[in-house]
Write a protein that holds these residues in place. Sequence first.
Motif, PDB file in Angstrom:
ATOM      1  N   TYR A  82      25.954  33.447  55.006  1.00 37.51           N
ATOM      2  CA  TYR A  82      26.659  33.738  56.253  1.00 37.51           C
ATOM      3  C   TYR A  82      27.588  34.951  56.126  1.00 37.51           C
ATOM      4  CZ  TYR A  82      24.966  29.086  57.306  1.00 37.51           C
ATOM      5  OH  TYR A  82      24.168  27.990  57.494  1.00 37.51           O
ATOM      6  N   LEU A  83      27.309  35.806  55.156  1.00 40.64           N
ATOM      7  CA  LEU A  83      28.177  36.953  54.942  1.00 40.64           C
ATOM      8  C   LEU A  83      27.743  38.103  55.850  1.00 40.64           C
ATOM      9  CD1 LEU A  83      30.583  38.047  53.490  1.00 40.64           C
ATOM     10  CD2 LEU A  83      29.147  38.683  51.558  1.00 40.64           C
ATOM     11  N   TYR A  84      28.183  38.047  57.106  1.00 42.78           N
ATOM     12  CA  TYR A  84      27.911  39.104  58.074  1.00 42.78           C
ATOM     13  C   TYR A  84      28.968  39.039  59.175  1.00 42.78           C
ATOM     14  CZ  TYR A  84      25.526  35.150  60.396  1.00 42.78           C
ATOM     15  OH  TYR A  84      25.210  33.933  60.946  1.00 42.78           O
ATOM     16  N   GLY A  85      28.934  39.997  60.059  1.00 40.85           N
ATOM     17  CA  GLY A  85      29.831  40.003  61.214  1.00 40.85           C
ATOM     18  C   GLY A  85      31.307  40.013  60.843  1.00 40.85           C
ATOM     19  N   GLU A  86      32.073  39.163  61.494  1.00 44.00           N
ATOM     20  CA  GLU A  86      33.519  39.114  61.290  1.00 44.00           C
ATOM     21  C   GLU A  86      33.883  38.721  59.862  1.00 44.00           C
ATOM     22  OE1 GLU A  86      36.142  39.412  64.529  1.00 44.00           O
ATOM     23  OE2 GLU A  86      34.656  40.847  63.811  1.00 44.00           O
ATOM     24  N   LYS A  87      33.000  38.016  59.180  1.00 50.19           N
ATOM     25  CA  LYS A  87      33.277  37.612  57.797  1.00 50.19           C
ATOM     26  C   LYS A  87      33.329  38.829  56.883  1.00 50.19           C
ATOM     27  CE  LYS A  87      32.116  33.801  54.720  1.00 50.19           C
ATOM     28  NZ  LYS A  87      31.180  32.669  54.470  1.00 50.19           N
ATOM     29  N   VAL A  88      32.389  39.763  57.089  1.00 52.72           N
ATOM     30  CA  VAL A  88      32.413  41.003  56.313  1.00 52.72           C
ATOM     31  C   VAL A  88      33.701  41.772  56.608  1.00 52.72           C
ATOM     32  CG1 VAL A  88      31.296  43.241  55.975  1.00 52.72           C
ATOM     33  CG2 VAL A  88      29.915  41.174  56.158  1.00 52.72           C
ATOM     34  N   LYS A  89      34.070  41.849  57.883  1.00 54.54           N
ATOM     35  CA  LYS A  89      35.311  42.539  58.240  1.00 54.54           C
ATOM     36  C   LYS A  89      36.509  41.914  57.529  1.00 54.54           C
ATOM     37  CE  LYS A  89      36.192  43.416  62.632  1.00 54.54           C
ATOM     38  NZ  LYS A  89      36.643  43.168  64.036  1.00 54.54           N
ATOM     39  N   ALA A  90      36.570  40.585  57.519  1.00 54.17           N
ATOM     40  CA  ALA A  90      37.692  39.893  56.885  1.00 54.17           C
ATOM     41  C   ALA A  90      37.762  40.215  55.393  1.00 54.17           C
ATOM     42  CB  ALA A  90      37.569  38.386  57.100  1.00 54.17           C
ATOM     43  N   TYR A  91      36.600  40.222  54.716  1.00 54.45           N
ATOM     44  CA  TYR A  91      36.589  40.534  53.288  1.00 54.45           C
ATOM     45  C   TYR A  91      37.019  41.978  53.027  1.00 54.45           C
ATOM     46  CZ  TYR A  91      34.241  36.139  52.111  1.00 54.45           C
ATOM     47  OH  TYR A  91      33.934  34.818  51.918  1.00 54.45           O
ATOM     48  N   LEU A  92      36.549  42.907  53.861  1.00 55.60           N
ATOM     49  CA  LEU A  92      36.920  44.309  53.668  1.00 55.60           C
ATOM     50  C   LEU A  92      38.403  44.528  53.954  1.00 55.60           C
ATOM     51  CD1 LEU A  92      33.831  46.139  55.226  1.00 55.60           C
ATOM     52  CD2 LEU A  92      34.434  45.981  52.801  1.00 55.60           C
TER      53      LEU A  92
ATOM     54  N   SER B  57      36.979  43.601  47.552  1.00 57.33           N
ATOM     55  CA  SER B  57      36.457  42.867  48.702  1.00 57.33           C
ATOM     56  C   SER B  57      35.409  41.832  48.324  1.00 57.33           C
ATOM     57  CB  SER B  57      35.855  43.848  49.717  1.00 57.33           C
ATOM     58  OG  SER B  57      36.840  44.743  50.182  1.00 57.33           O
ATOM     59  N   LEU B  58      34.867  41.894  47.111  1.00 53.63           N
ATOM     60  CA  LEU B  58      33.885  40.889  46.696  1.00 53.63           C
ATOM     61  C   LEU B  58      34.557  39.525  46.598  1.00 53.63           C
ATOM     62  CD1 LEU B  58      31.861  42.775  43.957  1.00 53.63           C
ATOM     63  CD2 LEU B  58      30.936  41.808  46.065  1.00 53.63           C
ATOM     64  N   PRO B  59      34.104  38.542  47.355  1.00 51.91           N
ATOM     65  CA  PRO B  59      34.842  37.276  47.454  1.00 51.91           C
ATOM     66  C   PRO B  59      34.925  36.487  46.159  1.00 51.91           C
ATOM     67  CG  PRO B  59      32.738  37.156  48.596  1.00 51.91           C
ATOM     68  CD  PRO B  59      32.944  38.580  48.250  1.00 51.91           C
ATOM     69  N   GLN B  60      33.942  36.602  45.248  1.00 50.04           N
ATOM     70  CA  GLN B  60      33.975  35.826  44.017  1.00 50.04           C
ATOM     71  C   GLN B  60      34.160  36.696  42.784  1.00 50.04           C
ATOM     72  OE1 GLN B  60      30.749  33.072  43.698  1.00 50.04           O
ATOM     73  NE2 GLN B  60      31.006  32.283  45.768  1.00 50.04           N
ATOM     74  N   GLU B  61      34.384  37.981  42.997  1.00 48.60           N
ATOM     75  CA  GLU B  61      34.563  38.870  41.865  1.00 48.60           C
ATOM     76  C   GLU B  61      35.785  39.758  42.065  1.00 48.60           C
ATOM     77  OE1 GLU B  61      29.757  39.311  41.420  1.00 48.60           O
ATOM     78  OE2 GLU B  61      31.007  41.029  40.987  1.00 48.60           O
ATOM     79  N   ARG B  62      36.788  39.173  42.696  1.00 46.55           N
ATOM     80  CA  ARG B  62      37.992  39.940  42.990  1.00 46.55           C
ATOM     81  C   ARG B  62      38.819  40.131  41.735  1.00 46.55           C
ATOM     82  NH1 ARG B  62      40.085  40.590  47.757  1.00 46.55           N
ATOM     83  NH2 ARG B  62      42.179  40.100  47.065  1.00 46.55           N
ATOM     84  N   ILE B  63      39.381  41.316  41.580  1.00 48.18           N
ATOM     85  CA  ILE B  63      40.295  41.562  40.481  1.00 48.18           C
ATOM     86  C   ILE B  63      41.710  41.477  41.016  1.00 48.18           C
ATOM     87  CG2 ILE B  63      38.657  43.037  39.269  1.00 48.18           C
ATOM     88  CD1 ILE B  63      40.108  45.455  40.346  1.00 48.18           C
ATOM     89  N   ALA B  64      42.675  41.431  40.107  1.00 50.77           N
ATOM     90  CA  ALA B  64      44.056  41.288  40.534  1.00 50.77           C
ATOM     91  C   ALA B  64      44.467  42.456  41.419  1.00 50.77           C
ATOM     92  CB  ALA B  64      44.968  41.214  39.319  1.00 50.77           C
ATOM     93  N   PRO B  65      45.125  42.179  42.559  1.00 45.69           N
ATOM     94  CA  PRO B  65      45.537  43.268  43.439  1.00 45.69           C
ATOM     95  C   PRO B  65      46.441  44.254  42.714  1.00 45.69           C
ATOM     96  CG  PRO B  65      45.787  41.150  44.515  1.00 45.69           C
ATOM     97  CD  PRO B  65      45.479  40.867  43.080  1.00 45.69           C
ATOM     98  N   SER B  66      46.315  45.505  43.107  1.00 46.62           N
ATOM     99  CA  SER B  66      47.109  46.552  42.466  1.00 46.62           C
ATOM    100  C   SER B  66      47.708  47.428  43.529  1.00 46.62           C
ATOM    101  CB  SER B  66      46.212  47.403  41.542  1.00 46.62           C
ATOM    102  OG  SER B  66      46.925  48.527  41.071  1.00 46.62           O
TER     103      SER B  66
END
Length: 310
Positions: free
Chosen positions: A255-265, A293-302
Amino acid sequence: METYLDSVSAMGRNVICTGMGNNGDDALHFGGKLENREIQEIELGIGPYEPALNLQLWKAYEDEIKIYVENPSGIRIGPLEERMGAQRWRAGNTNLLIYYGKPAPYHVTQEIYFEFLPDALYVDSGVWKLVLQGINVKNGDYFLWLPGGKTLNPGTGFYLPRVHGTLTIPATARRLISVGAYDSRLLSYAAFSGRGSSELPYGKPDLTAPGVGITAPRTGGDYGSYTGTSFAVPFVSGSAALLMEWGIIKGNDPYLYGEKVKAYLRRGARPLPEYKQYPNYEVGWGALCVTQSLPQERIAPSTDRISPVT
Protein backbone atom coordinates in the motif's frame (compact mmCIF):
# COMPACT_ATOMS: atom_id res chain seq x y z
CA MET A 1 -7.91 20.83 -12.62
CA GLU A 2 -7.08 20.41 -8.93
CA THR A 3 -10.33 18.54 -8.32
CA TYR A 4 -9.66 16.19 -11.23
CA LEU A 5 -6.07 15.48 -10.16
CA ASP A 6 -7.14 14.84 -6.57
CA SER A 7 -9.71 12.34 -7.88
CA VAL A 8 -7.09 10.58 -10.01
CA SER A 9 -4.69 10.47 -7.05
CA ALA A 10 -7.33 8.66 -5.00
CA MET A 11 -7.63 5.84 -7.54
CA GLY A 12 -4.66 3.98 -6.06
CA ARG A 13 -1.16 2.86 -6.97
CA ASN A 14 -0.04 6.21 -8.26
CA VAL A 15 1.76 9.30 -7.03
CA ILE A 16 1.46 12.65 -8.83
CA CYS A 17 4.23 15.21 -8.34
CA THR A 18 4.25 18.80 -9.55
CA GLY A 19 6.31 21.97 -9.22
CA MET A 20 5.36 25.02 -7.18
CA GLY A 21 5.98 27.28 -10.17
CA ASN A 22 8.61 29.96 -10.70
CA ASN A 23 6.74 33.14 -9.70
CA GLY A 24 8.01 33.42 -6.12
CA ASP A 25 10.03 36.59 -6.72
CA ASP A 26 7.84 38.12 -9.44
CA ALA A 27 5.45 41.02 -8.80
CA LEU A 28 2.44 39.06 -10.04
CA HIS A 29 0.42 38.46 -6.88
CA PHE A 30 -1.31 40.68 -4.37
CA GLY A 31 -3.83 40.05 -1.64
CA GLY A 32 -5.47 41.63 1.34
CA LYS A 33 -8.49 41.82 3.60
CA LEU A 34 -11.31 44.31 3.08
CA GLU A 35 -13.66 45.44 5.86
CA ASN A 36 -17.17 46.86 5.63
CA ARG A 37 -17.22 50.46 4.33
CA GLU A 38 -13.45 50.35 3.87
CA ILE A 39 -11.85 51.59 0.65
CA GLN A 40 -8.55 50.15 -0.56
CA GLU A 41 -6.48 51.21 -3.57
CA ILE A 42 -4.16 48.68 -5.22
CA GLU A 43 -1.51 50.09 -7.54
CA LEU A 44 -0.59 48.16 -10.66
CA GLY A 45 2.20 49.26 -12.95
CA ILE A 46 1.90 48.55 -16.67
CA GLY A 47 5.17 48.88 -18.55
CA PRO A 48 5.64 50.36 -22.02
CA TYR A 49 4.68 48.36 -25.10
CA GLU A 50 2.35 45.94 -23.31
CA PRO A 51 0.13 44.62 -26.14
CA ALA A 52 -2.54 43.17 -23.85
CA LEU A 53 -3.03 42.17 -20.25
CA ASN A 54 -5.39 40.23 -18.03
CA LEU A 55 -5.99 40.38 -14.30
CA GLN A 56 -7.90 38.03 -12.02
CA LEU A 57 -9.56 39.03 -8.77
CA TRP A 58 -10.71 36.19 -6.50
CA LYS A 59 -12.92 36.77 -3.47
CA ALA A 60 -15.58 35.08 -1.36
CA TYR A 61 -18.84 35.06 -3.31
CA GLU A 62 -20.80 36.21 -0.25
CA ASP A 63 -18.82 39.46 -0.05
CA GLU A 64 -20.43 42.41 -1.84
CA ILE A 65 -17.94 45.04 -2.94
CA LYS A 66 -17.84 47.95 -5.35
CA ILE A 67 -14.98 47.96 -7.84
CA TYR A 68 -13.52 50.93 -9.71
CA VAL A 69 -10.59 51.04 -12.15
CA GLU A 70 -8.47 54.16 -12.65
CA ASN A 71 -6.06 54.62 -15.54
CA PRO A 72 -2.70 56.49 -15.34
CA SER A 73 -4.26 59.80 -16.41
CA GLY A 74 -6.81 59.68 -13.57
CA ILE A 75 -9.84 58.55 -15.58
CA ARG A 76 -11.94 56.36 -13.29
CA ILE A 77 -14.56 53.86 -14.41
CA GLY A 78 -17.12 52.10 -12.24
CA PRO A 79 -18.60 50.95 -10.09
CA LEU A 80 -18.59 47.77 -12.14
CA GLU A 81 -21.85 45.89 -12.55
CA GLU A 82 -22.16 42.36 -11.22
CA ARG A 83 -23.98 40.66 -14.08
CA MET A 84 -23.49 37.73 -16.39
CA GLY A 85 -21.70 38.20 -19.70
CA ALA A 86 -19.01 40.63 -20.74
CA GLN A 87 -19.21 44.30 -19.89
CA ARG A 88 -17.08 46.77 -21.83
CA TRP A 89 -15.57 49.95 -20.42
CA ARG A 90 -13.14 52.50 -21.84
CA ALA A 91 -10.39 54.29 -19.92
CA GLY A 92 -8.17 56.53 -22.03
CA ASN A 93 -6.81 54.56 -24.96
CA THR A 94 -7.53 51.21 -23.31
CA ASN A 95 -10.69 49.11 -23.45
CA LEU A 96 -11.54 46.85 -20.53
CA LEU A 97 -13.60 43.69 -20.85
CA ILE A 98 -14.83 42.51 -17.45
CA TYR A 99 -16.49 39.22 -16.57
CA TYR A 100 -18.11 38.34 -13.24
CA GLY A 101 -17.99 34.63 -12.43
CA LYS A 102 -20.20 32.51 -10.21
CA PRO A 103 -19.32 29.85 -7.63
CA ALA A 104 -18.68 26.36 -9.02
CA PRO A 105 -19.72 22.94 -7.69
CA TYR A 106 -16.21 22.58 -6.26
CA HIS A 107 -15.61 25.97 -4.63
CA VAL A 108 -17.46 28.91 -3.09
CA THR A 109 -15.19 31.65 -4.41
CA GLN A 110 -15.88 34.15 -7.17
CA GLU A 111 -13.56 35.20 -9.98
CA ILE A 112 -13.74 38.63 -11.57
CA TYR A 113 -11.72 38.72 -14.78
CA PHE A 114 -10.30 41.90 -16.30
CA GLU A 115 -8.95 42.07 -19.85
CA PHE A 116 -7.01 45.16 -20.92
CA LEU A 117 -7.11 45.74 -24.69
CA PRO A 118 -5.47 48.69 -26.48
CA ASP A 119 -7.24 50.97 -28.92
CA ALA A 120 -4.14 51.02 -31.09
CA LEU A 121 -1.03 48.96 -30.39
CA TYR A 122 -0.41 49.02 -26.64
CA VAL A 123 -2.22 49.30 -23.32
CA ASP A 124 -1.77 52.70 -21.63
CA SER A 125 1.45 52.49 -19.61
CA GLY A 126 1.88 53.93 -16.11
CA VAL A 127 0.26 53.39 -12.72
CA TRP A 128 -3.23 51.94 -12.81
CA LYS A 129 -5.36 51.65 -9.68
CA LEU A 130 -7.92 49.06 -8.68
CA VAL A 131 -10.22 50.54 -6.02
CA LEU A 132 -12.19 48.18 -3.77
CA GLN A 133 -15.00 49.39 -1.49
CA GLY A 134 -16.60 47.07 1.07
CA ILE A 135 -20.41 47.14 0.97
CA ASN A 136 -21.56 43.96 2.70
CA VAL A 137 -18.44 42.06 3.68
CA LYS A 138 -18.53 38.83 5.66
CA ASN A 139 -15.14 37.31 4.82
CA GLY A 140 -13.06 40.07 3.27
CA ASP A 141 -10.13 38.12 1.86
CA TYR A 142 -9.26 38.83 -1.76
CA PHE A 143 -6.47 37.79 -4.11
CA LEU A 144 -5.18 39.33 -7.34
CA TRP A 145 -3.18 37.61 -10.06
CA LEU A 146 -1.35 38.68 -13.19
CA PRO A 147 -0.28 36.13 -15.83
CA GLY A 148 2.87 34.14 -15.09
CA GLY A 149 5.25 32.38 -17.42
CA LYS A 150 7.44 35.45 -18.08
CA THR A 151 4.86 36.79 -20.54
CA LEU A 152 4.81 40.37 -19.25
CA ASN A 153 7.14 43.23 -20.12
CA PRO A 154 9.53 44.77 -17.57
CA GLY A 155 7.72 47.28 -15.39
CA THR A 156 4.42 45.41 -15.38
CA GLY A 157 3.44 44.20 -11.92
CA PHE A 158 2.03 45.15 -8.53
CA TYR A 159 3.88 47.89 -6.67
CA LEU A 160 3.52 46.04 -3.35
CA PRO A 161 3.43 42.36 -4.38
CA ARG A 162 2.84 39.58 -1.87
CA VAL A 163 5.28 36.66 -2.04
CA HIS A 164 3.16 34.23 -0.01
CA GLY A 165 0.63 32.33 -2.08
CA THR A 166 2.68 32.51 -5.28
CA LEU A 167 2.38 28.77 -5.96
CA THR A 168 0.72 27.97 -9.27
CA ILE A 169 -1.85 25.44 -10.44
CA PRO A 170 -1.74 22.43 -10.10
CA ALA A 171 0.52 22.66 -7.02
CA THR A 172 -2.62 23.84 -5.19
CA ALA A 173 -4.15 20.34 -5.39
CA ARG A 174 -4.30 18.76 -1.93
CA ARG A 175 -3.24 15.20 -2.77
CA LEU A 176 -0.39 16.04 -5.13
CA ILE A 177 3.19 16.18 -3.92
CA SER A 178 4.06 19.83 -4.52
CA VAL A 179 7.78 20.45 -4.91
CA GLY A 180 9.74 23.65 -4.38
CA ALA A 181 13.30 24.31 -5.47
CA TYR A 182 16.53 24.98 -3.59
CA ASP A 183 20.12 25.59 -4.69
CA SER A 184 22.01 22.41 -3.86
CA ARG A 185 25.39 24.15 -4.18
CA LEU A 186 24.59 26.91 -1.71
CA LEU A 187 22.09 24.87 0.34
CA SER A 188 19.68 27.78 0.17
CA TYR A 189 16.10 28.35 -0.92
CA ALA A 190 15.68 29.42 -4.56
CA ALA A 191 13.87 32.77 -4.46
CA PHE A 192 11.96 32.09 -7.70
CA SER A 193 10.27 29.02 -6.22
CA GLY A 194 6.56 29.56 -5.54
CA ARG A 195 5.52 29.85 -1.91
CA GLY A 196 2.59 28.46 0.03
CA SER A 197 0.20 30.51 2.13
CA SER A 198 -1.79 30.45 5.34
CA GLU A 199 -4.90 31.00 3.19
CA LEU A 200 -4.61 27.42 1.93
CA PRO A 201 -6.35 24.85 4.16
CA TYR A 202 -3.28 22.57 3.88
CA GLY A 203 0.48 23.03 3.85
CA LYS A 204 2.34 23.64 0.59
CA PRO A 205 4.98 22.92 -0.59
CA ASP A 206 5.39 19.39 0.70
CA LEU A 207 9.16 19.45 0.32
CA THR A 208 11.92 20.88 -1.82
CA ALA A 209 14.55 19.43 -4.16
CA PRO A 210 17.51 20.74 -6.20
CA GLY A 211 16.26 23.11 -8.91
CA VAL A 212 19.17 25.43 -9.74
CA GLY A 213 21.76 24.64 -12.38
CA ILE A 214 20.48 21.12 -13.05
CA THR A 215 22.28 19.19 -15.81
CA ALA A 216 19.67 17.61 -18.07
CA PRO A 217 19.37 16.34 -21.67
CA ARG A 218 18.37 18.77 -24.40
CA THR A 219 17.34 18.45 -28.01
CA GLY A 220 20.17 17.16 -30.20
CA GLY A 221 21.61 14.67 -27.72
CA ASP A 222 23.66 17.16 -25.73
CA TYR A 223 23.23 18.35 -22.13
CA GLY A 224 22.48 21.76 -20.71
CA SER A 225 22.09 23.54 -17.37
CA TYR A 226 18.51 24.33 -16.35
CA THR A 227 16.79 26.09 -13.47
CA GLY A 228 13.19 25.94 -12.24
CA THR A 229 10.83 23.89 -10.11
CA SER A 230 10.14 21.70 -13.16
CA PHE A 231 13.70 20.41 -12.75
CA ALA A 232 13.24 19.81 -9.02
CA VAL A 233 10.14 17.66 -9.55
CA PRO A 234 11.92 14.72 -11.30
CA PHE A 235 14.08 14.16 -8.21
CA VAL A 236 10.93 13.67 -6.17
CA SER A 237 8.97 11.64 -8.74
CA GLY A 238 11.98 9.34 -9.14
CA SER A 239 12.25 9.02 -5.36
CA ALA A 240 8.54 8.21 -5.13
CA ALA A 241 9.04 5.50 -7.76
CA LEU A 242 11.91 4.01 -5.74
CA LEU A 243 9.76 3.93 -2.60
CA MET A 244 6.89 2.30 -4.51
CA GLU A 245 9.28 -0.26 -5.97
CA TRP A 246 10.59 -1.03 -2.48
CA GLY A 247 7.06 -1.34 -1.12
CA ILE A 248 4.90 -2.76 -3.93
CA ILE A 249 7.27 -4.58 -6.31
CA LYS A 250 9.59 -5.99 -3.62
CA GLY A 251 6.71 -6.84 -1.33
CA ASN A 252 7.66 -4.73 1.68
CA ASP A 253 4.43 -2.67 1.66
CA PRO A 254 1.73 -3.27 -0.99
CA TYR A 255 0.00 0.00 0.00
CA LEU A 256 2.98 2.30 -0.43
CA TYR A 257 1.46 4.86 -2.81
CA GLY A 258 -0.49 8.12 -2.80
CA GLU A 259 -0.61 10.04 0.47
CA LYS A 260 1.50 7.36 2.18
CA VAL A 261 4.45 8.13 -0.09
CA LYS A 262 3.97 11.84 0.61
CA ALA A 263 3.96 11.19 4.36
CA TYR A 264 7.20 9.19 4.16
CA LEU A 265 8.93 11.83 2.03
CA ARG A 266 7.81 14.59 4.39
CA ARG A 267 9.10 12.70 7.40
CA GLY A 268 12.43 11.97 5.75
CA ALA A 269 13.01 15.53 4.53
CA ARG A 270 16.12 17.16 5.97
CA PRO A 271 16.44 20.74 7.22
CA LEU A 272 18.14 23.53 5.28
CA PRO A 273 20.54 25.77 7.23
CA GLU A 274 18.51 29.00 6.93
CA TYR A 275 15.30 27.63 8.48
CA LYS A 276 14.44 26.87 12.11
CA GLN A 277 10.73 26.11 11.77
CA TYR A 278 9.11 23.37 9.67
CA PRO A 279 6.90 23.20 7.75
CA ASN A 280 7.13 26.65 6.22
CA TYR A 281 5.86 28.41 3.09
CA GLU A 282 9.20 28.26 1.27
CA VAL A 283 10.54 24.71 1.62
CA GLY A 284 7.67 22.86 3.28
CA TRP A 285 8.87 19.97 5.42
CA GLY A 286 12.47 20.29 4.18
CA ALA A 287 14.83 18.97 1.52
CA LEU A 288 14.36 15.62 -0.19
CA CYS A 289 16.22 12.69 1.40
CA VAL A 290 15.28 9.20 0.20
CA THR A 291 17.48 7.45 2.78
CA GLN A 292 15.60 9.06 5.66
CA SER A 293 12.28 8.36 3.96
CA LEU A 294 12.63 4.57 3.79
CA PRO A 295 10.18 3.39 6.47
CA GLN A 296 12.20 0.37 7.66
CA GLU A 297 15.69 1.57 6.87
CA ARG A 298 15.69 4.97 8.47
CA ILE A 299 18.92 6.29 9.93
CA ALA A 300 19.14 8.61 12.89
CA PRO A 301 17.92 12.11 11.98
CA SER A 302 20.66 14.65 11.45
CA THR A 303 20.74 18.42 11.43
CA ASP A 304 24.12 18.48 9.69
CA ARG A 305 24.55 20.20 6.37
CA ILE A 306 22.95 18.10 3.70
CA SER A 307 24.23 16.83 0.41
CA PRO A 308 22.23 17.78 -2.72
CA VAL A 309 20.16 14.58 -2.70
CA THR A 310 20.67 11.59 -0.38
